[in-house]
Scaffold this active site. Structure first.
Site, short mmCIF file in Angstrom:
data_model
loop_
_atom_site.label_atom_id
_atom_site.label_comp_id
_atom_site.label_asym_id
_atom_site.label_seq_id
_atom_site.Cartn_x
_atom_site.Cartn_y
_atom_site.Cartn_z
N ARG A 118 1.08 59.99 35.96
CA ARG A 118 -0.01 60.52 36.77
C ARG A 118 0.54 60.99 38.12
O ARG A 118 1.47 60.40 38.67
CB ARG A 118 -1.04 59.41 36.99
CG ARG A 118 -2.27 59.77 37.82
CD ARG A 118 -3.15 60.75 37.13
NE ARG A 118 -4.52 60.71 37.65
CZ ARG A 118 -5.37 61.72 37.54
NH1 ARG A 118 -5.00 62.85 36.95
NH2 ARG A 118 -6.61 61.62 38.00
N THR A 395 -7.87 69.57 30.89
CA THR A 395 -6.95 68.61 30.35
C THR A 395 -6.65 69.02 28.92
O THR A 395 -7.44 69.69 28.29
CB THR A 395 -7.63 67.24 30.40
OG1 THR A 395 -7.98 66.97 31.74
CG2 THR A 395 -6.76 66.14 29.87
N THR A 413 -2.79 66.94 32.34
CA THR A 413 -3.79 67.81 32.94
C THR A 413 -3.36 68.41 34.26
O THR A 413 -2.44 67.90 34.93
CB THR A 413 -5.10 67.01 33.16
OG1 THR A 413 -6.13 67.88 33.60
CG2 THR A 413 -4.89 65.90 34.18
N ASN A 415 -6.22 68.98 36.09
CA ASN A 415 -7.58 68.66 36.51
C ASN A 415 -8.50 69.82 36.14
O ASN A 415 -8.94 69.91 35.01
CB ASN A 415 -7.69 68.30 37.99
CG ASN A 415 -9.01 67.61 38.30
OD1 ASN A 415 -9.63 67.00 37.43
ND2 ASN A 415 -9.46 67.70 39.54
N SER A 466 -8.22 58.21 36.95
CA SER A 466 -8.36 59.20 35.89
C SER A 466 -9.29 58.68 34.80
O SER A 466 -9.53 57.48 34.69
CB SER A 466 -6.98 59.50 35.28
OG SER A 466 -7.09 60.33 34.14
N GLY A 487 -11.64 66.70 28.86
CA GLY A 487 -13.07 66.73 29.10
C GLY A 487 -13.57 66.05 30.35
O GLY A 487 -14.75 65.76 30.47
N GLY A 488 -12.68 65.75 31.32
CA GLY A 488 -13.15 65.13 32.55
C GLY A 488 -13.82 63.79 32.27
O GLY A 488 -13.30 62.96 31.52
#
Length: 584
Positions: A118, A395, A413, A415, A466, A487-488
């Site tokens: 990340r 993502t 991702t 974002n 996340s 998909g957030g």
């Protein structure tokens, strides 16, 4: 032209263009556009393989990973090669300018590990950096500025996975991506449509405009060849000089120069100090299956296990797939988990996340007792629970498995689609806008409507929270289901529903990823549904007090299920027109 007719024309053209690029291609699922309905009458049959399986959101990447497996590479080799290929072919989400999480399961050692690559906040980041003088959040600053980017982790994370668990060299894994960037690939409709839709945002940056749009200002069209010579050079430098080139060499200089020339704070030291982290995944059980998923700084694994714990003692199968009773119970469980997310989840290197408490069966039982099976609980009556008393966290996703017992679930991702929109001048890749995943101001929703608290406040060198949820389900010690999704905020519930579809409703993997989904994240106080939910079910949910809102398709789960006889079955999500599963 109807949406369905438009979809069919795009799908046919997409397939013809891929034959031009690749020759004959195997397709794991009928393709769909991002916001189109799932077509009535489509047959959800999985791809079958005897020796391995690849499922990604891009046919070119799937084909390349499939070739790695067919030439004797293992699942990690194929996954890393696919990850770099997606950085070329799917720049809206595939990346070397972002970050993510990878789960690796090895049946031979009976170990499951996670790699946290990340992004991190620059060391000079501060708590109120995205607020104005009145203390109000300025969304533009955390989403579309040079300070929107965290320090990228993808190159370091993929290289770490390859070094520890793969058999290829980094140069070998990069070779297909370099070729695709240098020689180009045939543009498909989804690629062209995405750049047209984002044109206003992307064209404001000179380097981005020059990379993604023609010299006359025009758009790339399906059938055109898209070449990326600067990105090819960047990838070649990494192949020649290793990971240090990205974080300490010419590429690092280009990143810092681009960011600082636009007023950003990231420094060369921030890049040089970046390191991925090997962590223990979150582990839970559900109806005799072992669930492994990503732990903090992802909230995904914690809340997938938490929700499964809440519903485990109810007979979901007997209640029926997407029935009002099933959707009510699961949405109530989802809502409580997201309420806990708002308070307890953050970077475990900075805050104490009560993972064991949140994922305990006892805490789940206490939450289940709160749920009235006939009436919805208003969001205003909910809030973070008290798990500590139960102590004993755009993502793209792809999945790969081989017949040596290795399985990889990876989600990474930028974002937003195309991240911040800022391309590194001279290096040819987009930067992320992951800083928006912090709580710019605790209690104020981010772009996905998620509420964050003190645990996710901005600090230098901290990883932002996340929802990415790469997940591996095992049964009797063997890899069973490899899944995850983009998909957030909907990543968690998409992945959860794929698991439930397989275990509770006994669906094959293609059906499990294709059928309509729903989502509840506490705030806003609503159940979001895709097209395809019965009107009678919607009416019943509304009579129970739920607000039901129909919106665009959610997620794109690329999943693999391994049968008891060792046969691999792949499901590529029809919500992405370029999705593909390929068996070996």
């Amino acid at each position: 032209m109807t949406q369905q007719t438009d979809f069919l024309m795009k799908r046919t053209l997409c397939r013809l263009l891929l034959v031009v690029t690749l020759g004959t291609v195997s397709f794991g699922a009928l393709a769909d556009t991002d916001d189109a309905p799932i077509l009535e009458g489509e047959r959800f049959n999985p791809v079958i393989g005897q020796h391995g399986m690849v499922a990604t959101s891009n046919q070119l990447a799937s084909r390349i990973a499939h070739q790695v497996l067919s030439e004797g590479g293992n699942a990690v080799d194929a996954a890393v090669t696919a990850g770099f290929a997606l950085a070329v072919t799917q720049p809206r989400s595939g990346n070397i300018g972002g970050g993510g999480f990878m789960l690796i399961s090895d049946e031979k050692s009976d170990k499951v590990i996670s790699i946290d690559y990340r992004e991190k906040a620059p060391s000079g980041a501060w708590r109120t950096m995205f607020q104005d003088e009145n203390g109000d959040v300025v969304e533009q600053r955390s989403r579309f500025s040079a300070n929107a980017s965290g320090v990228p982790g993808t190159v370091a994370g993929l290289a770490l996975a390859l070094d520890r668990y793969g058999t290829l060299s980094l140069a070998e894994a990069l070779k297909p991506a370099i070729r695709l960037a240098r020689d180009g690939f045939v543009v498909v409709p989804r690629f062209a449509d995405g750049l047209q839709a984002a044109a206003e945002r992307l064209r404001q940056w000179d380097a981005t405009r020059n990379k993604f749009y023609k010299s006359n200002g025009g758009f790339y069209q399906p059938g055109d060849v898209f070449r990326q010579p600067e990105l090819a050079d960047t990838l070649q430098r990494i192949a020649d000089h290793g990971v240090d080139e990205f974080y300490r060499g010419k590429t690092a200089d280009l990143i810092v120069k681009t960011i600082q020339s636009h007023g950003g704070i990231m420094t060369r030291e921030d890049l040089a100090n970046y390191q991925p982290v090997v962590r223990q995944p979150v582990h839970g059980t559900y109806r005799g299956y072992d669930i492994y998923s990503m732990g903090p700084p992802s909230s995904g694994g914690v809340h997938i296990v938490q929700i499964l714990n809440i519903i485990e003692n109810d007979d979901i199968g007997a209640m029926g797939f997407n029935s009002a009773a099933t959707m009510h119970l699961m949405s109530e469980a989802m809502s409580r988990a997201y309420a806990d997310r708002s308070k307890y989840l953050g970077d475990p290197d900075f805050v104490d996340v009560p993972v064991q408490a949140l994922t305990s069966k006892a805490y789940a039982r206490s939450l289940r007792q709160q749920i009235d099976m006939h009436h919805a609980t208003p969001a205003s009556d909910l809030g973070p629970g008290n798990p500590t008393r139960y102590e004993s966290n755009e993502t793209t996703h792809f999945s790969v498995a081989d017949d040596s017992g290795l399985a990889v679930s990876n989600t990474y991702t930028l974002n937003f689609s195309y991240g911040s929109g800022l391309t590194v001048a001279g290096a040819g890749f987009l930067l992320n806008n992951e800083m928006d995943d912090f709580s710019s101001k605790p209690g104020v929703p981010n772009a996905y409507g998620l509420i964050g608290g003190e645990a996710n406040a901005i600090e230098g060198n901290k990883r932002m929270l996340s929802s990415m949820s790469p997940t591996i389900v095992k049964h009797d010690g063997r890899n069973f289901l490899i899944t995850g999704s983009p998909g957030g905020s909907r990543i968690i519930t998409t992945t959860l529903e794929v698991i439930s579809n397989v275990i509770d409703h006994h669906m094959n993997v293609q059906s499990a990823v294709s059928v309509p989904r729903f989502h509840d994240q506490w705030l806003p106080d609503e159940i979001r549904i895709e097209q395809g939910i019965s009107p009678d079910t919607i009416e019943r949910l509304e009579s129970m007090g739920h607000k039901v809102v129909k919106k665009d398709a959610m997620g794109a789960s690329q999943s693999i299920l391994i049968r008891d006889d060792g046969t691999f079955t792949g499901g590529a999500d029809p919500r992405r027109s370029t999705s593909s599963a390929m068996g070996l």
